[in-house]
Design an enzyme around this catalytic site. Structure first.
Site, PDB file in Angstrom:
ATOM      1  N   ARG A  94      38.284  37.645  37.813  1.00 44.74           N
ATOM      2  CA  ARG A  94      39.751  37.695  37.731  1.00 44.74           C
ATOM      3  C   ARG A  94      40.246  37.807  36.291  1.00 44.74           C
ATOM      4  O   ARG A  94      41.351  37.346  35.972  1.00 44.74           O
ATOM      5  CB  ARG A  94      40.396  36.461  38.389  1.00 44.74           C
ATOM      6  CG  ARG A  94      40.252  36.417  39.890  1.00 44.74           C
ATOM      7  CD  ARG A  94      41.270  35.445  40.500  1.00 44.74           C
ATOM      8  NE  ARG A  94      40.834  35.059  41.838  1.00 44.74           N
ATOM      9  CZ  ARG A  94      40.841  33.825  42.306  1.00 44.74           C
ATOM     10  NH1 ARG A  94      41.260  32.825  41.554  1.00 44.74           N
ATOM     11  NH2 ARG A  94      40.443  33.563  43.533  1.00 44.74           N
ATOM     12  N   ARG A 151      53.395  43.723  35.831  1.00 39.90           N
ATOM     13  CA  ARG A 151      53.749  43.287  37.192  1.00 39.90           C
ATOM     14  C   ARG A 151      55.265  43.204  37.369  1.00 39.90           C
ATOM     15  O   ARG A 151      55.798  43.544  38.428  1.00 39.90           O
ATOM     16  CB  ARG A 151      53.086  41.943  37.490  1.00 39.90           C
ATOM     17  CG  ARG A 151      53.249  41.534  38.949  1.00 39.90           C
ATOM     18  CD  ARG A 151      52.172  40.607  39.404  1.00 39.90           C
ATOM     19  NE  ARG A 151      52.357  40.287  40.813  1.00 39.90           N
ATOM     20  CZ  ARG A 151      51.502  39.584  41.532  1.00 39.90           C
ATOM     21  NH1 ARG A 151      50.387  39.143  40.992  1.00 39.90           N
ATOM     22  NH2 ARG A 151      51.735  39.339  42.793  1.00 39.90           N
ATOM     23  N   ASP A 191      41.939  45.147  44.969  1.00 36.26           N
ATOM     24  CA  ASP A 191      41.911  44.018  45.893  1.00 36.26           C
ATOM     25  C   ASP A 191      40.907  44.311  46.987  1.00 36.26           C
ATOM     26  O   ASP A 191      40.789  45.465  47.428  1.00 36.26           O
ATOM     27  CB  ASP A 191      43.298  43.783  46.494  1.00 36.26           C
ATOM     28  CG  ASP A 191      43.400  42.420  47.173  1.00 36.26           C
ATOM     29  OD1 ASP A 191      42.959  42.319  48.338  1.00 36.26           O
ATOM     30  OD2 ASP A 191      43.880  41.462  46.548  1.00 36.26           O
TER      31      ASP A 191
END
Length: 339
Positions: free
Chosen positions: A21, A34, A71
């Protein structure tokens, strides 16, 4: 590439390091992207944004490997299960797999519909320094199946375990379908430029020992064998969380075995010897403290001295870890192991 050399057990000037991550919410530059895009799934579908985010921790931390920003649920989404992210809950599939007919309706060309991932891999590889490795990845067939059956993250795994014990053949059929698609998916990532691939089995530890091997590890082994047969020069990493007590029976054509933070690294080393490179396994919350980080890095480095090893956390980095502490960890791993 020092990372790839370490995967194959070759001598390296220091122990390479990266973090699960590492392209994520602890980085202000990630949060800025984001905010601009707004939707997580839209981010994963845009090759330029995927490239920008994947490269952020390489530029900021100087890790030895970049891992594709994506993902694990993009693949089942392309199989025909609409995916959305709900605040406070996470990923949600409103349509789930309950019967054999549901499996029959799944799109067997999902690996071809996920072209945006391969374009992202290609673009990352073009922009990534030649001495840095690029890791592609997928979820394990079991972990993906759990989401497909439960519809969301679970603590009890009641729905999929009901299927496992009441209709095991249906579950095996779903796992076989996922395995075939995952092999194709990882193969196409490799063709696009990935130097290594990793299979994440986030929920292997939800299974008792014999069921873990039957419903999870054996399918992961099948993926590793297929990839190594087609691409012997590509490093294959297997990571199953929460299965430390099962390690004495874990094998397969992996180059690297990830060790979670619940499993002492010396325990894993005692079992695997140098048959695999071990990856891990600092407790991620140690990153809140530089003192705690140094203590762990020194201990792991001492245990793994002279053995096949890649430094990493024992699970993903947390969103509120200070960037300077992540940088300290990366620099420290290199400094200590290069002496």
């Amino acid at each position: 590439m020092i990372f790839i050399d370490a995967c194959f057990g070759k001598e390296t000037p220091y122990t390479p390091v990266w973090m699960m991550r590492q392209a994520g919410r602890y980085l202000p530059e990630y949060m800025e992207v984001r905010r601009k895009v707004g939707n997580f799934l839209d981010m994963t579908k845009n090759p330029e944004i995927v490239t920008e985010i994947t490269l952020q921790p390489v530029k900021r931390l100087d890790v030895d490997a970049a891992i594709l920003f994506s993902d694990i649920l993009n693949l089942p989404m392309e199989m025909g299960l609409p995916l959305r992210f709900e605040k406070g809950i996470g990923p949600v599939f409103d349509k789930t797999i309950d019967t054999e007919e549901d499996i029959e309706k799944l799109d067997a060309s999902a690996d071809e519909k996920i072209e945006y991932v391969y374009e992202g891999v290609k673009l990352i590889r073009e922009n990534l320094s030649k001495d840095k490795a690029l890791i592609g990845f997928a979820g394990s067939p079991w972990t993906i199946a759990t989401y497909m059956v439960e519809g969301r993250g679970s603590k009890q795994y009641a729905k999929i375990k009901k299927m496992l014990y009441q209709n095991p053949m249906i579950l095996h059929r779903l796992l076989a379908f996922n395995t075939k698609e995952t092999i194709e998916y990882l193969s196409k990532q490799i063709e696009a430029g990935a130097n290594a691939v990793m299979v994440f089995d986030s929920w292997g530890g939800a299974l008792e020992k014999d069921k873990f091997f039957e419903f999870s590890w054996n399918y992961m082994k099948e993926i590793a064998k297929s990839i190594k047969t087609k691409y012997p020069h590509i490093a294959v990493i297997g990571f199953s969380k929460g299965v430390g007590l099962y390690m004495d029976e874990m094998d397969g054509e992996f180059d690297v075995i990830g060790v979670d933070w619940n499993t002492p690294i010396d325990y894993a080393l005692n079992i695997f010897k140098d048959n695999y490179t071990l990856q891990g396994n600092m407790e991620p919350t140690r990153l809140y403290s530089k003192t705690a980080t140094r203590e762990a890095v020194e201990k792991i480095a001492e245990i793994m001295k002279g053995h096949r090893h890649i430094f990493n956390l024992g699970h993903g980095i947390l969103p509120d870890v200070p960037v300077e502490n992540a940088k300290y960890f990366v620099d420290l791993c290199k400094e200590i192991t290069s002496k």
